[in-house]
Design a protein around this motif. Structure first.
Motif, mmCIF file in Angstrom:
data_model
loop_
_atom_site.group_PDB
_atom_site.id
_atom_site.type_symbol
_atom_site.label_atom_id
_atom_site.label_comp_id
_atom_site.label_asym_id
_atom_site.label_seq_id
_atom_site.Cartn_x
_atom_site.Cartn_y
_atom_site.Cartn_z
ATOM 1 N N GLU A 1 -2.223 1.748 -9.179
ATOM 2 C CA GLU A 1 -2.507 1.211 -10.517
ATOM 3 C C GLU A 1 -1.475 0.155 -10.908
ATOM 4 O OE1 GLU A 1 -1.922 2.665 -15.150
ATOM 5 O OE2 GLU A 1 -1.671 4.084 -13.504
ATOM 6 N N GLY B 1 -0.171 7.758 -24.931
ATOM 7 C CA GLY B 1 -1.178 6.703 -24.966
ATOM 8 C C GLY B 1 -0.713 5.454 -24.249
ATOM 9 N N LYS B 2 -1.295 4.317 -24.610
ATOM 10 C CA LYS B 2 -0.970 3.043 -23.968
ATOM 11 C C LYS B 2 0.425 2.570 -24.371
ATOM 12 C CE LYS B 2 -4.987 2.273 -21.932
ATOM 13 N NZ LYS B 2 -5.157 2.138 -20.467
ATOM 14 N N ASN B 3 1.220 2.168 -23.382
ATOM 15 C CA ASN B 3 2.571 1.672 -23.619
ATOM 16 C C ASN B 3 2.847 0.480 -22.716
ATOM 17 O OD1 ASN B 3 4.435 3.918 -25.207
ATOM 18 N ND2 ASN B 3 2.719 4.844 -24.116
ATOM 19 N N VAL B 4 3.703 -0.420 -23.186
ATOM 20 C CA VAL B 4 4.201 -1.515 -22.348
ATOM 21 C C VAL B 4 5.572 -1.089 -21.840
ATOM 22 C CG1 VAL B 4 4.886 -3.925 -22.246
ATOM 23 C CG2 VAL B 4 2.935 -3.244 -23.666
ATOM 24 N N GLN C 1 -1.598 -4.148 -11.406
ATOM 25 C CA GLN C 1 -1.141 -4.815 -12.634
ATOM 26 C C GLN C 1 -0.042 -5.835 -12.342
ATOM 27 O OE1 GLN C 1 -0.966 -3.481 -16.514
ATOM 28 N NE2 GLN C 1 -1.561 -1.375 -16.059
ATOM 29 N N ASP D 1 1.036 10.301 -20.745
ATOM 30 C CA ASP D 1 0.770 11.538 -21.471
ATOM 31 C C ASP D 1 2.084 12.274 -21.752
ATOM 32 O OD1 ASP D 1 1.494 13.037 -19.159
ATOM 33 O OD2 ASP D 1 -0.577 13.059 -18.459
ATOM 34 N N TYR E 1 7.658 6.380 -14.304
ATOM 35 C CA TYR E 1 6.222 6.616 -14.400
ATOM 36 C C TYR E 1 5.607 6.879 -13.023
ATOM 37 C CZ TYR E 1 1.274 5.483 -15.221
ATOM 38 O OH TYR E 1 -0.101 5.502 -15.272
ATOM 39 N N ARG F 1 -1.097 6.303 -9.368
ATOM 40 C CA ARG F 1 -0.266 5.494 -10.278
ATOM 41 C C ARG F 1 0.391 4.342 -9.530
ATOM 42 N NH1 ARG F 1 0.306 10.598 -12.409
ATOM 43 N NH2 ARG F 1 2.066 11.136 -11.071
ATOM 44 N N VAL G 1 1.346 -2.464 -18.752
ATOM 45 C CA VAL G 1 0.660 -1.532 -19.657
ATOM 46 C C VAL G 1 0.174 -0.317 -18.872
ATOM 47 C CG1 VAL G 1 -1.249 -1.204 -21.266
ATOM 48 C CG2 VAL G 1 -0.080 -3.421 -21.147
ATOM 49 N N VAL G 2 0.619 0.871 -19.275
ATOM 50 C CA VAL G 2 0.189 2.107 -18.624
ATOM 51 C C VAL G 2 -0.136 3.153 -19.688
ATOM 52 C CG1 VAL G 2 1.458 1.736 -16.476
ATOM 53 C CG2 VAL G 2 2.594 2.869 -18.383
ATOM 54 N N ASP G 3 -0.940 4.125 -19.299
ATOM 55 C CA ASP G 3 -1.331 5.214 -20.192
ATOM 56 C C ASP G 3 -0.450 6.420 -19.874
ATOM 57 O OD1 ASP G 3 -2.583 6.867 -21.947
ATOM 58 O OD2 ASP G 3 -4.599 6.626 -21.133
#
Length: 295
Positions: free
Chosen positions: A198, A167-170, A202, A153, A179, A195, A149-151
């Motif tokens: 991050e 927004g939030k995506n899997v 996860q 833009d 990404y 990132r 799950v990442v945010d």
């Protein structure tokens, strides 16, 4: 300047298992018994160097993702220090002496990068893992089969052609690679490092969840064997399995991160033989790394 790709790579089960060494055993002899202190605990914690290379199989490549990792089982803590690829360092044996740290891998592979880190930042590396684009994509799907799950833009979506909404995506392997490659905003490589860390955190959590059941533990050997096929590393399956139980029963509650060079310890410079670099204060960054890995 041609874009160099920065991406995250990792082998969380190596981080959790192979950076751990048991504490010295007490033998009952008061004269020779080694007192268990913070310093003794530190002696048993090994440093792992994770190298991500900007390659899809080419023979020569640069290390555009460099992370030093240590796992402290007694404190249930994982520490990750990312070294910016444009850090200006002295490369042993390099004719021009000083260059970007990512050039060390291009000139002499993982051994030269290890030596460069040790001589410039006073960090001794115990084990190394190297992964390229293809290996990264497969590793993400192996460690997090349900996705990450990442945010996201709109700027990242448009620049990297990511199949996602704002927004939030899997996301899965190929999209996560895009990404963490993105750099075309005001934060440039600094944003990519964030990132990178991050996603690393996860993936660690996803892997731990995957092996937390009886079925997951039973599948651990095959997961490790498959993961090793994506890596160039000096750690083998037997070593991982011998130390692996510590990864299951001492999973880190805390993940701390650091970026080198640290804030206020570098300046932007341009040299004819390298282009734009981060010229760092070595004293400040050595101290920052030492404090980060010993507190």
């Amino acid at each position: 300047m041609k874009e160099k790709v920065l991406f995250i790579y990792l082998m969380v089960w190596i981080l959790a298992g192979c950076t751990y060494a048991p504490l010295p055993k007490q033998n009952g002899n008061a004269g020779t018994e080694k007192k268990i202190t913070k310093e003794v605990i530190q002696e048993g914690v090994k440093t792992f160097l994770l190298i991500g290379v900007d390659s899809r199989g080419e023979e020569k490549s640069r290390s555009d993702a460099i992370i030093l990792a240590k796992y402290f089982p007694e404190q249930e803590k994982l520490k990750l220090a990312s070294i910016m690829r444009d850090s200006y360092v002295k490369i042993p044996g390099d004719k021009s002496a000083y260059n970007k740290i990512n050039a060390a891998y291009y000139y002499g592979g993982k051994e030269l990068l290890k030596k460069t880190i040790q001589e410039n930042l006073d960090v001794k590396v115990d084990h190394v893992a190297v992964i390229d684009f293809q290996g990264f994509v497969k590793m993400v799907d192996l460690l997090a089969p349900e996705g990450v799950v990442v945010d996201v833009d709109q700027e990242i979506i448009d620049d990297m052609s990511i199949q996602a909404s704002v927004g939030k995506n899997v996301l899965h392997g190929e999209e996560i690679l895009k990404y963490v490659r993105f750099r075309h905003d005001d934060e440039s490589d600094f944003g990519r490092v964030e990132r990178q860390q991050e996603v690393l955190v996860q993936l660690k959590s996803a892997f731990i969840n995957q092996i937390s059941s009886f079925e997951g533990i039973a599948a651990l050997p095959s997961i490790i064997e498959q993961g090793l096929s994506y890596l160039n590393t000096d750690i083998g399956v037997k070593t991982i399995m011998e130390m692996g139980p510590e990864a299951v029963f001492h999973t880190p509650d805390t993940v701390e991160t650091l970026r080198i060079p640290v804030e206020g310890s570098y300046k932007d410079e341009i040299y004819p033989h390298t282009g734009a670099v981060l010229e760092m204060d070595y004293t400040k960054n050595k101290k920052a790394l030492q404090e980060f890995f010993t507190k």
